[in-house]
Design an enzyme around this catalytic site. Sequence first.
Site, PDB file in Angstrom:
ATOM      1  N   ARG A  39       0.791  -1.219   0.000  1.00 34.49           N
ATOM      2  CA  ARG A  39       0.000   0.000   0.000  1.00 34.49           C
ATOM      3  C   ARG A  39       0.831   1.280   0.000  1.00 34.49           C
ATOM      4  O   ARG A  39       0.654   2.142  -0.850  1.00 34.49           O
ATOM      5  CB  ARG A  39      -0.922   0.007   1.228  1.00 34.49           C
ATOM      6  N   HIS A  85      -8.312  -3.272  -7.510  1.00 31.46           N
ATOM      7  CA  HIS A  85      -8.024  -2.602  -6.238  1.00 31.46           C
ATOM      8  C   HIS A  85      -9.291  -2.541  -5.384  1.00 31.46           C
ATOM      9  O   HIS A  85     -10.054  -1.567  -5.452  1.00 31.46           O
ATOM     10  CB  HIS A  85      -7.514  -1.183  -6.507  1.00 31.46           C
ATOM     11  N   TYR A 129     -18.000  14.190 -12.620  1.00 31.82           N
ATOM     12  CA  TYR A 129     -17.911  15.400 -13.437  1.00 31.82           C
ATOM     13  C   TYR A 129     -16.607  15.493 -14.226  1.00 31.82           C
ATOM     14  O   TYR A 129     -16.518  16.286 -15.169  1.00 31.82           O
ATOM     15  CB  TYR A 129     -18.048  16.649 -12.565  1.00 31.82           C
TER      16      TYR A 129
END
Length: 814
Positions: A39, A85, A129
């Site tokens: 990670r 993921h 968006y």
Amino acid sequence: MSSDANDANAPAERIEHVRIEDEMEQSYIDYAMSVIAGRALPDVRDGLKPVHRRILYAMHEMGVSSNTAHRKSSSIVGDTMGDYHPHGGSAIYDTLVRMAQDFSMRYPLIDGQGNFGSMDGDPAAAMRYTEARMDPLAEELLKDIEKDTVDFSSNYDDRLQEPDVLPSKVPNLLLNGSSGIAVGMSTNIPPHNLGELVDATVHLLGNPDCTVEDLMEHIKGPDFPTGGNIVGRDAIYSAYATGRGRLRVRAEYEVDPEEGRIVISELPYQENKARVVERIADDVNEGKIEGISDLRDESDRNGVRIVVELKRGANIDVVENRLLDHHLESTFGVINLALVDGQPKVLSLKESLQHYIDHRREVVRRRSEYDLAEAEDRAHILEGRLKALENVEDVVELIRNREDRDAARTGLQESFDFSEEQAAHIVRMQLGSLTSMEAAEIEDEYEDVQNTIDYLESVLNSREKLDSVIADELQEVKDDYDDDRRTSIIEDEGQVTHEDLIPEEDCVVVITEDDYIKRMPVENFDPQNRGGKGIIGADPKENDRVSKVFRANSHDYLLCFTNQGQVYRLKTYEIPEMSRTARGKSAINLIDLDDGEELTAVVSTDEFGDDECITMVTRNGYVKRTCCSEFENILSTGIIAAKLEDSDELIDVDVTDGTGDLVIATEAGMTIRFSESEVSEMGRSARGVNGIKLQDDDKVAAMVATDDDDPRSLLTVTEHGFGKRTKLDEYRTQSRYGKGLIDIKTDDRNGRVSTAKAVTDEDHLVIMSEQGQIMRIRAGDVSQVGRNTKGVTIMGLEEDDRVASVTVVPAETE
């Protein structure tokens, strides 16, 4: 025992007993390694953490490349989360956003469309968006991934395969840097310039024994996306040599003295522009930064522009240093920590590049093996086609006489010794392939394939050839993506110190009997006419009185002598600057004074010269000279300057060279002048010798150092505010320990002598009363008369007030 009983005990037999601390330790280690390897830390080979790698690979699999249309970010995040993921979508989107920010990444890997945040800390728009696609440079990280260049592992649910590392045609670990916090460790790798990285990598390829210094001939230092300046090269070398270091990163700004402004055009890396402007404004409002009249953020899409307008007369150097100290300079702590073979390791510059080179050698080797196998397969097919063309009639006849393709393929293998692959290909050939033109093309292709095979075999058989391939490909990347360095390296002229933030100016330092102390700029007090009352210069508490006032430069080192014969060392700016009406700060916070100990004299060490002495006089008339060198190392608790009798006090101090005369003035208006040579140089613990023979109840008020050519006058000021000036040559030289001559009449009008000073006509006097009134006048305004006179009014005092002290502001500082 019955079988039922055995069945009942079976689960118990599978229970393993462990100590809880052992289980906790192992579980925590497993968790820590999961965070470290899976990670938080980048891989040294491609410089990516798993989430970055998975986003890029998901986009690759989706076909979202640099030459396709942008795709909704939510679609990219969804595919990444669903296939590779299995963590929160917001974490994936935050990573995608950062890879698109040109102020976060030196070379962005994502080409974003829409609102992806700003340097002001504005967040990106929601993923529904915004749109994104790969940047061309990101494709260089994935290039040749389909040619078995890297290992793949199963994804989290074993449905798909994902790469353990990307082929990475560029050294991305140092190119874009990385930051992350794991368990018990963290990484913070700065970004670099692509051209410099390529040059250093190519140099290391050809010179494996080179040093970090050699590599720094190519890599000047980190290159931040926001530009700025790195201060000093030593810290860069330390970071490159050891993998750890602290870089001072300074904003780029221009000082315009004529316009009275400072224009900031680049900020240190990772600084929030809006927050910087806000902090500057807060410091201005709180009075921490003085001299700023206006602050504007004129930044636009073309870059940063913060304008700091200065007040008229502001000290531009001090404003600049305060901005540097608090806002325009930050520290980037380099920790070059990355995963090497799955283990975290702190790497030097050379080690980082060497691991990348090793990775590229493996990638190019595996790619060459893949391409060689493909070329050999193609050559084998082409050999079959050429053989078929040589026997075209027999081949066509055999195929026509067979029942099906399988039989035709078997017949070709048996009759013409074709391999299975060759026979299958010939069976599938079209009749158009048998033309003479087609045969010529096959021969040309076969020749090209053979050349390719020879080249690939040479690459695989020669380390030098393989390295040249890596170097050539790096050079191609440099040619396509190189740009100018943004961050400059400037020489280290020392960090901004507290002293740099203090304007160099003449100050008036006021001390009270109860040891309250403060400083004020001399310029706060305008000259007045002789005989005025002055203005408030201090507000002593009840039953306290001003005892001393003296002038000093704010940057002077001061030797502060006390009535008990101790001396302390103090920087003028350490004395708090306060307003005229402030009481001051207890001197015990600055100097370790004992009960009943008061400051009575101050000299600046800047006045010290070679072979000069500190000359001291006590209230009872003792004089001593001690070499200045004995006052060089002064403890915070002070040192002894003079050994005094119980009833005596140190009253005045001056710096002398042993060649002139000393003038001692007493409270009863007497003065004596004698040669300084009559006072032998002695140690700090000595009491001294008699300087003047005092009458009953008389005490020494002051001492002045002079010589035969001294054009100055002796200014004598009495406690009731009267005084006079008399030329120093009117005081004839006598032998030490005489009664002296009458200097001024000390009747009821004048009162006793408060102090005496040597002055010129152009010097200014700052006079302080016990109740805190302060007055500044020109010394020339005080009448010059002979000895044994009364003098004139210098300062008008209230009935119960007295002159406490007088200090001289020399004409050259005006």
